[in-house]
Scaffold this active site. Sequence first.
Site, PDB file in Angstrom:
ATOM      1  N   TYR A   1       0.851  -1.186   0.000  1.00  0.00           N
ATOM      2  CA  TYR A   1       0.000   0.000   0.000  1.00  0.00           C
ATOM      3  C   TYR A   1       0.887   1.236   0.000  1.00  0.00           C
ATOM      4  CZ  TYR A   1      -3.672   3.293   1.245  1.00  0.00           C
ATOM      5  OH  TYR A   1      -4.551   4.346   1.239  1.00  0.00           O
TER       6      TYR A   1
ATOM      7  N   ASP B   1       9.327   3.903   0.966  1.00  0.00           N
ATOM      8  CA  ASP B   1       8.101   4.506   1.484  1.00  0.00           C
ATOM      9  C   ASP B   1       8.083   4.250   2.991  1.00  0.00           C
ATOM     10  OD1 ASP B   1       5.639   5.314   2.269  1.00  0.00           O
ATOM     11  OD2 ASP B   1       4.504   4.149   0.798  1.00  0.00           O
TER      12      ASP B   1
ATOM     13  N   LYS C   1       2.338  10.574   8.268  1.00  0.00           N
ATOM     14  CA  LYS C   1       1.854  10.131   9.597  1.00  0.00           C
ATOM     15  C   LYS C   1       2.542  10.829  10.777  1.00  0.00           C
ATOM     16  CE  LYS C   1       0.096   5.868   7.712  1.00  0.00           C
ATOM     17  NZ  LYS C   1      -1.319   5.602   7.782  1.00  0.00           N
TER      18      LYS C   1
HETATM   19  N1  PMP Z   1       2.273   4.833   2.146  1.00  0.00           N
HETATM   20  C1  PMP Z   1       2.134   4.021   3.203  1.00  0.00           C
HETATM   21  C2  PMP Z   1       3.171   2.974   3.458  1.00  0.00           C
HETATM   22  C3  PMP Z   1       1.034   4.151   4.050  1.00  0.00           C
HETATM   23  O1  PMP Z   1       0.882   3.335   5.097  1.00  0.00           O
HETATM   24  C4  PMP Z   1       0.082   5.155   3.778  1.00  0.00           C
HETATM   25  C5  PMP Z   1      -1.141   5.349   4.655  1.00  0.00           C
HETATM   26  N2  PMP Z   1      -1.611   4.263   5.324  1.00  0.00           N
HETATM   27  C6  PMP Z   1       0.276   5.983   2.669  1.00  0.00           C
HETATM   28  C7  PMP Z   1       1.390   5.805   1.871  1.00  0.00           C
HETATM   29  C8  PMP Z   1      -0.721   7.060   2.332  1.00  0.00           C
HETATM   30  O2  PMP Z   1      -0.712   8.046   3.312  1.00  0.00           O
HETATM   31  P1  PMP Z   1      -1.977   9.006   3.497  1.00  0.00           P
HETATM   32  O3  PMP Z   1      -3.093   8.167   4.020  1.00  0.00           O
HETATM   33  O4  PMP Z   1      -1.502  10.050   4.461  1.00  0.00           O
HETATM   34  O5  PMP Z   1      -2.282   9.576   2.151  1.00  0.00           O
END
Ligand code: PMP
Length: 442
Positions: free
Chosen positions: A145, A247, A274
């Site tokens: 994700y 990421d 986050k």
């Molecule tokens: N990359 C990863 C690894 C994530 O866990 C998340 C959110 N769960 C995102 C990108 C996307 O972040 P956001 O929800 O702040 O758009």
Amino acid sequence: MNSEKNLNKEQALYERALKVLPGGISRNAIFRKPHPHYVASAQGCYVEDLDGKKRIDFVNNMASLIHGHAHPAIVEAVSEQIRRGTAFALGTEAEIRHAELLTSRVPGFEKIRFVNSGTEAVMTMIRVARAYTGKYKIAKAEGAYHGSYDYAEISQYSNPSNWGSVDHPAKVPLVMNTPPGVLNDVVIFPFNDIERSLAILEEHAGEIACVIVDPVPHRVGLMRASDDFIRAIYDWTRRKGALLAFDEVICFRVDYEGAQAGFSVKPDITSLGKIIGGGFPVGAVAGKSEIMDVLNPLRSPLPFPLSGTFSANPVTMTAGRVAMELYDKETVKKLNALTAQARKQLVEAGQLAGIPLSITGDGSMFKLHFREVPPSNYREAYEDDSMKKIVATFLDFMYDQGIIMVNSNSCMLSTVMTQKEIDLLAEAALKGFRHIKPMLNV
Ligand code: PMP
């Protein structure tokens, strides 16, 4: 069980929500049947529902609240900033201070650009890689994700009916009618599988701008990438003129310098989000100066012009800086030790209940799998419909016992938790494991 009063209040709210929001929600992560749970307020690691019942929050807004809710130091700093204004089309010292803090924290973060979400961070990271390398394609792991960007979300939810051969995992679009061009420019590899991943990447050698890896990918199964895997990908990117892009939107919390601290090679660029927002919407891309320079408006022509109305707004920057200052080396160590203790107590509870249980994770995040052997990749970790039902039953039971967990059967701890909350988690889990045992046919 939920009191009837509470159920009625939540039901009534949901009925209002259904009239104005598609499906009654604004983010699918909170969707559940028959309706989402609603919160009245929260403090520390406790969340209060509409009837005043308190539960321990092991979700922390999907791992984003490293110090739990309404931390006094963050509330104070943010309140002070809010009185002085919340967003300007002018620079602020708040953004410079936060950038100074994050770049001094991680050796590979020479420059940083703030955006508004993890999605935007990954999107920006991909486009930085394209602008820098002059290539278009991106490679990502099956099941990983990376937020809601066409390219980043291919094969996010592959399942046995569409994932194809493991030698060539299928490119599965998430959104109906994703343009075929997107699929052409995304390469999917199996996480933690060196041989297959290198063979797949090699087919696109010379075309790949970046290989994106979440080194502790939540949706793959929250297992850590092996150092050999990361090194193999890194070496490949050196040979083929691609970037290694981490990421770390979710996994930055696992170590003082993020998950990358634990690997023998480091990424060229990293997306963040986050916890660096201290509870406010945030994203960032950080990396080597030479690469980040594609965003530098002093350059002409400018390879990658990027603006954003709320990027680096001083409220987020202030909250994020205070949160990260509080998340110092000692605090990281303490939180990770508490999480290790929680995992130990849960394993014991699983043994006592006599259910198959393994736990994956890293730092202050872990995921329960109702199986003996921990999975090492997406396909092994994949839960079929009957397992999904068991997990949902367990999580509903835990909620009723006063424990809120992530819908993936995971816990994301916060620094304000103590042994008391861990004991309550383990006690509830023992009952929960016994509750689902008949469903596991053991
Ligand atoms: N990359 C990863 C690894 C994530 O866990 C998340 C959110 N769960 C995102 C990108 C996307 O972040 P956001 O929800 O702040 O758009």
